[in-house]
Each structure stands twice: as structure tokens, then as C-alpha cells.
Enzyme design. Structure first.
Site, PDB file in Angstrom:
ATOM      1  N   ASP A  67      11.429  25.866 -44.550  1.00 29.68           N
ATOM      2  CA  ASP A  67      12.360  26.830 -43.944  1.00 29.68           C
ATOM      3  C   ASP A  67      11.969  28.269 -44.262  1.00 29.68           C
ATOM      4  OD1 ASP A  67      12.968  26.436 -46.616  1.00 29.68           O
ATOM      5  OD2 ASP A  67      14.923  25.546 -46.249  1.00 29.68           O
ATOM      6  N   ASN A 136      26.070  21.856 -51.333  1.00 30.51           N
ATOM      7  CA  ASN A 136      26.866  21.294 -50.235  1.00 30.51           C
ATOM      8  C   ASN A 136      26.156  20.128 -49.550  1.00 30.51           C
ATOM      9  OD1 ASN A 136      24.828  22.532 -48.815  1.00 30.51           O
ATOM     10  ND2 ASN A 136      26.133  23.898 -47.631  1.00 30.51           N
ATOM     11  N   HIS A 138      23.000  20.136 -48.358  1.00 29.90           N
ATOM     12  CA  HIS A 138      21.965  20.440 -47.354  1.00 29.90           C
ATOM     13  C   HIS A 138      20.581  20.061 -47.868  1.00 29.90           C
ATOM     14  CE1 HIS A 138      21.436  24.903 -48.870  1.00 29.90           C
ATOM     15  NE2 HIS A 138      20.500  24.150 -49.402  1.00 29.90           N
ATOM     16  N   GLU A 143      22.582  22.595 -42.784  1.00 34.05           N
ATOM     17  CA  GLU A 143      23.909  22.680 -43.389  1.00 34.05           C
ATOM     18  C   GLU A 143      24.785  21.527 -42.903  1.00 34.05           C
ATOM     19  OE1 GLU A 143      23.952  24.571 -45.779  1.00 34.05           O
ATOM     20  OE2 GLU A 143      23.833  26.719 -45.366  1.00 34.05           O
TER      21      GLU A 143
HETATM   22  C1  F6R Z   1      14.550  25.498 -49.832  1.00 33.40           C
HETATM   23  C2  F6R Z   1      15.409  24.443 -49.346  1.00 33.40           C
HETATM   24  C3  F6R Z   1      16.778  24.229 -49.882  1.00 33.40           C
HETATM   25  C4  F6R Z   1      16.774  24.117 -51.407  1.00 33.40           C
HETATM   26  C5  F6R Z   1      18.194  23.899 -51.924  1.00 33.40           C
HETATM   27  C6  F6R Z   1      18.238  23.814 -53.444  1.00 33.40           C
HETATM   28  O1  F6R Z   1      13.314  25.501 -49.155  1.00 33.40           O
HETATM   29  O2  F6R Z   1      14.984  23.757 -48.471  1.00 33.40           O
HETATM   30  O3  F6R Z   1      17.294  23.040 -49.343  1.00 33.40           O
HETATM   31  O4  F6R Z   1      15.953  23.070 -51.799  1.00 33.40           O
HETATM   32  O5  F6R Z   1      19.009  24.948 -51.496  1.00 33.40           O
HETATM   33  O6  F6R Z   1      17.821  25.005 -53.997  1.00 33.40           O
HETATM   34  P1  F6R Z   1      17.579  25.130 -55.574  1.00 33.40           P
HETATM   35  O7  F6R Z   1      16.466  24.203 -55.890  1.00 33.40           O
HETATM   36  O8  F6R Z   1      17.220  26.559 -55.801  1.00 33.40           O
HETATM   37  O9  F6R Z   1      18.860  24.716 -56.221  1.00 33.40           O
END
Ligand code: F6R
Length: 258
Positions: A67, A136, A138, A143
Site C-alpha cells: 500500500d 481494527n 485491516h 478497512e
Molecule cells: C502496512 C499495512 C498495514 C499494517 C498495519 C499494522 O503496509 O499494510 O496493514 O501492517 O496497520 O501496522 P503496525 O505493524 O505498525 O502495527
């Protein structure tokens, strides 16, 4: 689904890194899907250690990020292109041309999303996709409410995700992103999802043991034949079958554990 509960972040990095290295080594055209955020950092450290020791060759691998924030230039310190450069490209010593990130600034974003899907297919598809999980539920930036069939596209970030990620920004947190869809992620031949800390315990319990629902996008992993979840004790603390997962890991493991 295989669930591996580790003592700490180092062990998560070692075990997930070993699994990922094995999959890449077995592939004639290795393709690694990479995530940003804090969760996979120990995995990247383990992969970098293996590259340095000569145990892993990524000189011919391709890398695809999940992303990007909409509107951030690739050289913006908070862009995911720059984060991947810092945490993956440089430590693993790969040529930047091997590393791909969705564009957050293309004049025609939808065309750029279609091109991104095409470049993943042209590379032969993703051998193993690394995933973190949002509080959440995702994965990528899919989302809650995201279509299980979704492909790379723009999404609006939830207020909760923007709050969770505010720690990376000194001011305004972007409101939109470009993300691989859940359908895109599910096309990867293996998925390795990692989570650390008690803040992820509810999301992990919902993803692994809850109903498969768009309310918890990560629950789609229950439909993937080769999904491995590698978590620390705190992130595993709300799993009802934690003892069973530990037994399955300790006893002579049946692999693959799908
Ligand atoms: C980032 C991504 C998100 C993160 C998620 C957890 O490329 O795809 O899904 O993996 O928000 O983020 P952290 O690891 O910082 O808690």
C-alpha cells in the site's frame, strides 16, 4: 491455518523469517510481498541477517509493497515507498528496480492500480506475502467493510487507522491510500501475518477464531490454504485455542498445517 505463538519479537522475526526464506529459496522466480509498519521489522532484520551470512539469495527476487498513502511522493519520509527503501531495500542490499510500490501520485490512479496488478502477475505472482494487522482487523489498508474480492484501488482510511498511524506524522495524517485488495492478497501462494503486543489481541482473536466477516478483513485468511500467523504472547492472549496451537507446534508438526 497455522498459528505460532512466540516468546517475544525476536523469536517472531526468527521463525517467520526462516519460513519466508525457505519459500523464497524454493522458488525459481522469488517474489516477496512486503508490508510496512512496526510488526514486520524483526522479520526484515532476520532476512537481512540471512542475506549477509549467504544463507538467502534475493539478488533475483522481486518485491511488491501492499500500500501507499495517496498524495505522498515516493521520497516523502512518511511514504511507504521510502519506508520500504529504508527497512527492506537497503538492509537486504537489493537494487531499487526490484522493489515496487503502488503509486500514490499518478495522474490516473485507477490506471496505475491496474498496472500494479499487471506487474504482480507478470512477475509470476507473489510467493509469500508478509502482513501486519490493524487494531481494527485491516490487512494492507483494507478497512472493515472492504470487499473480499477487491483488487488494488483507492480507499478512505478509518479514523482509528489515522489515529494508530499518527505516531509516524508530525502533523496531518493522510485520509486516503492506495492498497492491494483482499482478492489481490489472497492470490499470494503463502501468507505470513505477524502481530505484536496486547493492542493487537482482539484483532488477532477475531481474525483467527472469529466469524469470517468483512468487519474483520483479516478473517479472510481462514479461506487461504497456506496462511501462517506468527504472534507474540501478548497478541495471542485472547486466542481460545492457544494451548492447542502450542501443542500443534511442539508435537511433531504436521506440515503444511492447513
Ligand atoms: C502496512 C499495512 C498495514 C499494517 C498495519 C499494522 O503496509 O499494510 O496493514 O501492517 O496497520 O501496522 P503496525 O505493524 O505498525 O502495527
Amino acid at each position: 491455518m497455522e498459528v505460532i505463538i512466540c516468546q517475544n519479537e525476536d523469536e517472531v522475526g526468527r521463525i517467520a523469517g526462516e519460513r519466508i526464506a525457505q519459500i523464497l529459496t524454493a522458488s525459481s522466480r522469488p517474489v516477496l510481498g512486503v508490508a510496512t509498519g512496526s510488526s514486520p521489522l524483526a522479520i526484515y532484520a532476520e532476512l537481512a541477517r540471512r542475506v549477509k551470512n549467504g544463507d538467502l539469495d534475493v539478488s533475483k527476487a522481486q518485491f511488491f509493497a501492499l500500500d501507499e498513502y495517496l498524495g505522498l511522493q515516493p521520497d516523502d519520509p512518511n511514504s511507504y515507498a521510502e519506508t520500504i527503501r529504508r527497512t527492506v531495500t537497503v538492509p537486504l542490499g537489493v537494487d531499487p528496480v526490484q522493489v515496487h510500490t503502488p503509486s500514490g501520485t499518478a495522474s490516473d490512479i485507477m490506471a496505475a492500480c491496474a498496472d500494479y496488478e499487471r506487474s504482480i502477475r507478470d512477475a509470476g505472482g507473489v510467493d509469500v506475502q508478509i502482513l501486519g494487522i490493524g487494531s481494527n482487523g485491516h490487512i494492507g489498508f483494507n478497512e472493515p467493510g472492504s470487499s473480499f474480492a477487491s483488487r488494488t484501488r483507492m480507499k478512505t482510511l478509518t479514523a482509528r487507522t489515522r489515529e494508530d498511524n499518527a505516531r509516524f506524522f508530525s502533523g496531518f495524517v493522510p485520509t486516503h491510500c492506495v492498497t492491494q485488495g483482499l482478492g489481490t492478497i489472497m492470490d499470494a501462494r503463502h501468507l505470513v501475518l505477524t502481530a505484536l503486543g496486547a493492542k493487537k489481541a482482539d484483532a488477532i482473536a477475531a481474525a483467527v477464531e472469529g466469524p469470517v466477516s468483512a468487519m474483520c478483513p483479516a478473517s479472510i485468511l481462514q479461506f487461504h490454504r497456506f496462511a501462517t500467523v506468527v504472534v507474540d504472547e501478548a497478541a495471542a492472549s485472547k486466542l481460545q485455542l492457544a494451548d492447542y496451537y502450542r501443542d500443534a507446534d511442539q508435537l511433531e508438526p504436521a506440515r503444511p498445517q492447513d
